[in-house]
Design a protein around this motif. Structure first.
Motif, PDB file in Angstrom:
ATOM      1  N   TYR A 196      -7.935  16.651   1.773  1.00 64.28           N
ATOM      2  CA  TYR A 196      -6.701  16.292   0.936  1.00 64.28           C
ATOM      3  C   TYR A 196      -6.018  17.473   0.426  1.00 64.28           C
ATOM      4  O   TYR A 196      -5.444  17.264  -0.609  1.00 64.28           O
ATOM      5  CB  TYR A 196      -7.073  15.325  -0.182  1.00 64.28           C
ATOM      6  N   ARG A 197      -6.381  18.664   1.140  1.00 68.70           N
ATOM      7  CA  ARG A 197      -5.895  19.988   0.518  1.00 68.70           C
ATOM      8  C   ARG A 197      -4.548  20.278   0.434  1.00 68.70           C
ATOM      9  O   ARG A 197      -4.077  20.803  -0.604  1.00 68.70           O
ATOM     10  CB  ARG A 197      -6.402  21.237   1.328  1.00 68.70           C
ATOM     11  N   ASP A 213      -8.954  13.400  -9.499  1.00 70.24           N
ATOM     12  CA  ASP A 213      -8.155  12.694  -8.491  1.00 70.24           C
ATOM     13  C   ASP A 213      -9.361  12.149  -7.151  1.00 70.24           C
ATOM     14  O   ASP A 213      -9.339  11.255  -6.718  1.00 70.24           O
ATOM     15  CB  ASP A 213      -6.989  13.339  -7.943  1.00 70.24           C
ATOM     16  N   LEU A 214      -9.829  13.399  -6.718  1.00 67.53           N
ATOM     17  CA  LEU A 214     -10.780  13.317  -5.411  1.00 67.53           C
ATOM     18  C   LEU A 214     -11.843  12.094  -6.148  1.00 67.53           C
ATOM     19  O   LEU A 214     -12.009  11.383  -5.086  1.00 67.53           O
ATOM     20  CB  LEU A 214     -11.488  14.516  -5.394  1.00 67.53           C
ATOM     21  N   LYS A 215     -12.324  12.579  -7.201  1.00 65.23           N
ATOM     22  CA  LYS A 215     -13.596  11.562  -7.596  1.00 65.23           C
ATOM     23  C   LYS A 215     -13.011  10.067  -7.516  1.00 65.23           C
ATOM     24  O   LYS A 215     -13.679   9.216  -6.844  1.00 65.23           O
ATOM     25  CB  LYS A 215     -13.857  11.788  -9.041  1.00 65.23           C
ATOM     26  N   SER A 232     -17.131   5.760  -1.600  1.00 69.16           N
ATOM     27  CA  SER A 232     -18.192   6.438  -1.506  1.00 69.16           C
ATOM     28  C   SER A 232     -18.409   7.472  -2.888  1.00 69.16           C
ATOM     29  O   SER A 232     -17.570   7.262  -3.801  1.00 69.16           O
ATOM     30  CB  SER A 232     -17.368   7.934  -0.718  1.00 69.16           C
ATOM     31  N   SER A 233     -19.526   7.860  -3.178  1.00 69.75           N
ATOM     32  CA  SER A 233     -19.962   8.565  -4.424  1.00 69.75           C
ATOM     33  C   SER A 233     -19.620  10.098  -4.527  1.00 69.75           C
ATOM     34  O   SER A 233     -20.194  10.831  -3.723  1.00 69.75           O
ATOM     35  CB  SER A 233     -21.379   8.267  -4.585  1.00 69.75           C
ATOM     36  N   TYR A 234     -18.678  10.451  -5.247  1.00 65.42           N
ATOM     37  CA  TYR A 234     -18.253  11.795  -5.387  1.00 65.42           C
ATOM     38  C   TYR A 234     -19.689  12.596  -5.721  1.00 65.42           C
ATOM     39  O   TYR A 234     -19.835  13.369  -5.297  1.00 65.42           O
ATOM     40  CB  TYR A 234     -17.252  11.905  -6.769  1.00 65.42           C
ATOM     41  N   LEU A 235     -20.317  12.095  -7.012  1.00 67.09           N
ATOM     42  CA  LEU A 235     -21.572  12.647  -7.427  1.00 67.09           C
ATOM     43  C   LEU A 235     -22.583  12.979  -6.437  1.00 67.09           C
ATOM     44  O   LEU A 235     -23.376  13.858  -6.340  1.00 67.09           O
ATOM     45  CB  LEU A 235     -22.140  12.142  -8.638  1.00 67.09           C
ATOM     46  N   GLY A 236     -22.712  12.079  -5.421  1.00 69.51           N
ATOM     47  CA  GLY A 236     -23.664  12.044  -4.524  1.00 69.51           C
ATOM     48  C   GLY A 236     -23.151  12.972  -3.636  1.00 69.51           C
ATOM     49  O   GLY A 236     -23.964  13.913  -3.090  1.00 69.51           O
ATOM     50  N   MET A 239       0.856  -0.993   0.037  1.00 72.33           N
ATOM     51  CA  MET A 239       0.019   0.010  -0.206  1.00 72.33           C
ATOM     52  C   MET A 239       0.736   1.193   0.047  1.00 72.33           C
ATOM     53  O   MET A 239       1.930   1.055   0.501  1.00 72.33           O
ATOM     54  CB  MET A 239      -0.885  -0.069   1.386  1.00 72.33           C
ATOM     55  N   CYS A 240       0.199   2.421  -0.594  1.00 73.27           N
ATOM     56  CA  CYS A 240       1.057   3.504  -0.272  1.00 73.27           C
ATOM     57  C   CYS A 240       0.362   4.632   0.337  1.00 73.27           C
ATOM     58  O   CYS A 240      -0.167   4.425   1.632  1.00 73.27           O
ATOM     59  CB  CYS A 240       1.342   3.874  -1.767  1.00 73.27           C
ATOM     60  N   LYS A 241       0.011   5.797  -0.253  1.00 73.58           N
ATOM     61  CA  LYS A 241      -0.839   6.591   0.496  1.00 73.58           C
ATOM     62  C   LYS A 241      -2.387   6.295   0.450  1.00 73.58           C
ATOM     63  O   LYS A 241      -2.645   5.237   0.557  1.00 73.58           O
ATOM     64  CB  LYS A 241      -0.713   8.163  -0.206  1.00 73.58           C
ATOM     65  N   ALA A 242      -3.159   7.435   0.552  1.00 71.39           N
ATOM     66  CA  ALA A 242      -4.629   7.201   0.605  1.00 71.39           C
ATOM     67  C   ALA A 242      -5.177   6.535  -0.747  1.00 71.39           C
ATOM     68  O   ALA A 242      -6.372   6.462  -1.019  1.00 71.39           O
ATOM     69  CB  ALA A 242      -5.282   7.981   1.066  1.00 71.39           C
TER      70      ALA A 242
END
Lengths: 432, 432
Positions: B66-67, B75-77, B85-89, A248-251
């Motif tokens: 994750y700032r 990336d966040l998506k 988890s659902s980004y769109l949700g 594993m690495c980061k998140a």
């Protein structure tokens, strides 16, 4: 049936159910035939090398706590008085413990056994490797710590309660043997006892950004901050190539299921580390559907643990039982007197139903203080299970084994909680 | 009766009990006479300056989190997807919240009110000083944060639930007013509502080595470590001459009772900071004898809080009620069928008895998961109280107000928990 299984079975007269679950019907008759033999351990308890692991007394703890302030005994005395504690009281309990440990050690040595006395802080894998048997000299907390490092199901672990007048010791020998330890030892050597294999819980961890390195909470001095530093340090260790951990690495990397290096004798607690914070997670019991939960955490216990924290989570007090019966009576339009005796009986029977045998290969899960609303499901709060899967939606959570070993368990991590024959802990059952 | 009390009483048709507790019997008749008037607020809700405090959405939270990793939206998506988890949700919930906040602000401005929108992270005493009234735009968590900084019992605080389809909002206006906010505002201006003064809890702290400086847990990002650093920092601040605190040095000085700078709208939780650790303490209820307790902490709630965490600690699920009734039936030798309907009724009635009015000047204490043995007392687990004193025997504990403000509460510290007229929070009751 293997030789090991056969010996187990010969030794465990009270394991009928378990034996039956594992074997054919034919076994039943054999067992019925040899009940008397079954109450005898085939081979006595004759270890050559015994490690005695001692608890830290509150007196030692208070000394430790102010070790940097260079307090004199007199200062400590005054400080404890200021805090409303009795210096003399703590010192007395400490001396009682110390005398009991000496008594245990001398008794073992008289039997020609080689003894190593180890303080709980110094107890490590090397001690476990060296010893044929391990004796925990303290209360249940010390016993849990001792057991947590034992993975060989043939290595006996005994608990002796060194403060029998003041502390409980469900996992220890009957309290009278603290003072009569030589008598206990004789019975053990002669095989006048039963081996008891206590089932334990194993944990697999997978998902994103997980860290399978344990943090030891057993040291009473460990503060929140130390706890967290420990997590940070072990994370670094874990990330070094030497430490055992999944890829594993980061998140942003997934990992394969990873078997954590501990076994739970009492329970696993999953939830936010901060006691005042609610925990979000999803749970699947016995491969059932995933359910969203928001609660004050989740407890999953063994038969051994069903008498411990899980019991306190689920037990009802007479106050509540009395009210329920009163309301029920009124609702049913009954005009029967509700005696205190009846309330006690019902409370007792209800609470007994929360407890099950240490050898049983199943667990009880308890969703603690569930928050029920439009979003979170209101299904079973508690029940038996053979396999529990939990997906963390927590921010700063941990998975704590027997209140002593903690693992990070944050959003993205998935835990699988099961039981396995191999993980049993070998202890003894001695008649009082 | 003072003018203030008289106005309170005119405005609060549903405060009969409270009024009666405070005044002479004669008042009763007056009140009966003016029930209709009582359902009208004497003066409408006409603030010139309104502060709107907005919650942080889960979407904003994930971005914040994750700032430092400089993730793109893409990336966040992907990261959220990895964690299941659902980004769109999350984005959808965020947009709904944002639209609702805009709706609130525009409605207020249309009424000619000056509006300041403040994110919960930026909400401070200056905002409270500036505003004639404060609106919390979020859920109950945001409302609790907003209330925690308001000490003037004449400054109205309203809650609007900005995610009415998905979140509960016991402390907010009825959910339909989220979309129909202009209608709510009209009713408020015309006085077609009731003022509601919610009782709050105050805390006095005394003893050895105490630190009365609060640590804010409201920020969702706050981890265990940050929590502890905060405690350390505030301790330093507290030790500087400027900060308000009682005379104390290290662990060896006593202090006089010190009124902590917060009020509890829901509850106070006292216990070890680590959720998996048992808490030792002594408790005295209504100046009764001190009792030793070992438990998973202690909760003391207001009428408002009796619907919140305290409710989840004490409520019974049908599963448990059903079992108690079944056992009781058998014990009584009754042969009456036990319908699901009956079980639901009894559960419902029992749980209702755990809830009381927000204006009532009393508290409910709950000893959580008590450990009962030879050492620790098995007395009442829960009950009403006007005054609770707690002496900490904990190692690394905290006293948490409404899950948001934390104070150190370690061995030697003594807390006195009471209610006081001055501490009431002024909110509104609007018919649905």
């Amino acid at each position: 049936m293997t030789y090991r299984a056969f010996i187990n079975f010969l030794c465990l007269g009270n394991r009928a159910v378990t034996i039956l679950n594992r074997s054919s019907g034919r076994l039943l008759h054999i067992q019925m035939g040899i009940r008397n033999i079954a109450s005898q351990a085939e081979s006595g308890f004759n270890p050559a090398k015994v490690a005695v692991v001692t608890k830290m007394t509150r007196y030692e703890f208070e000394q430790q706590r102010y070790r940097f302030s260079e307090l004199s005994e007199e200062d400590l005395k005054q400080l404890l008085a200021l805090k409303g504690s009795s210096y003399l009281g703590l010192l007395e309990r400490h001396n009682i413990h110390t005398r009991n440990v000496e008594h245990i050690v001398e008794s073992l040595q008289k039997e020609g056994m080689e003894v190593r006395v180890v303080k709980r802080g110094q107890y490590d894998e090397e001690t476990v490797r060296w010893a044929d048997a391990i004796i925990s000299a303290g209360g249940d907390g010390t016993m849990l710590l001792v057991a947590s490092k034992v993975f060989n199901k043939d290595q006996p672990v005994l608990g002796v309660n060194t403060d029998p007048e003041r502390s409980e010791g469900h996992l220890c020998l009957p309290v009278r043997y603290t003072h009569a330890f030589p008598e206990a030892l004789q019975k053990l050597r002669r095989g006048q006892f039963r081996w008891q294999w206590r089932q334990r819980i194993r944990l697999h961890l997978e998902g994103t950004g997980i860290n399978p390195t344990p943090v030891n909470l057993h040291e009473q001095q460990l503060s929140l901050e130390q706890h967290n530093q420990a997590h940070r340090i072990t994370l670094m260790e874990a990330q070094s190539s030497t430490a055992p951990r999944p890829p594993m690495c980061k998140a942003c990397s997934l990992s394969r299921p990873y078997l954590l290096p501990v076994r739970g004798l009492n329970e696993i607690f999953i939830g936010e580390s901060l006691s005042s914070r609610a925990s979000y997670y999803e749970i699947s019991v016995d491969d059932g559907p995933w359910e969203k939960q928001k609660s004050s955490g989740l407890s999953i216990c063994t038969g051994t643990g069903s008498k411990a924290w899980s019991y306190n989570i689920n037990k009802l007090v007479e106050q509540a039982v009395g009210e329920v019966l009163r309301i029920g009576k009124a609702q049913m339009g009954l005009d029967i007197p509700l005696s205190q005796e009846l309330i006690e009986k019902v409370t007792d029977e209800y609470n007994k139903s929360l407890v099950f045998g240490p050898e049983e290969g199943r667990m009880i899960f308890s969703i603690r203080e569930p928050i029920v609303n439009r979003v979170f499901s209101s299904s079973r709060q508690r029940g038996f299970a053979n396999r529990v899967c939990v997906r963390s939606r927590c921010w700063d959570a941990c998975m704590v084994v027997d209140g002593g070993t903690s693992f990070e368990f944050n959003d993205g991590a998935i835990a699988t909680i099961t039981m396995n024959e191999e993980d049993q802990l070998r202890t003894v059952l001695l008649e009082n």
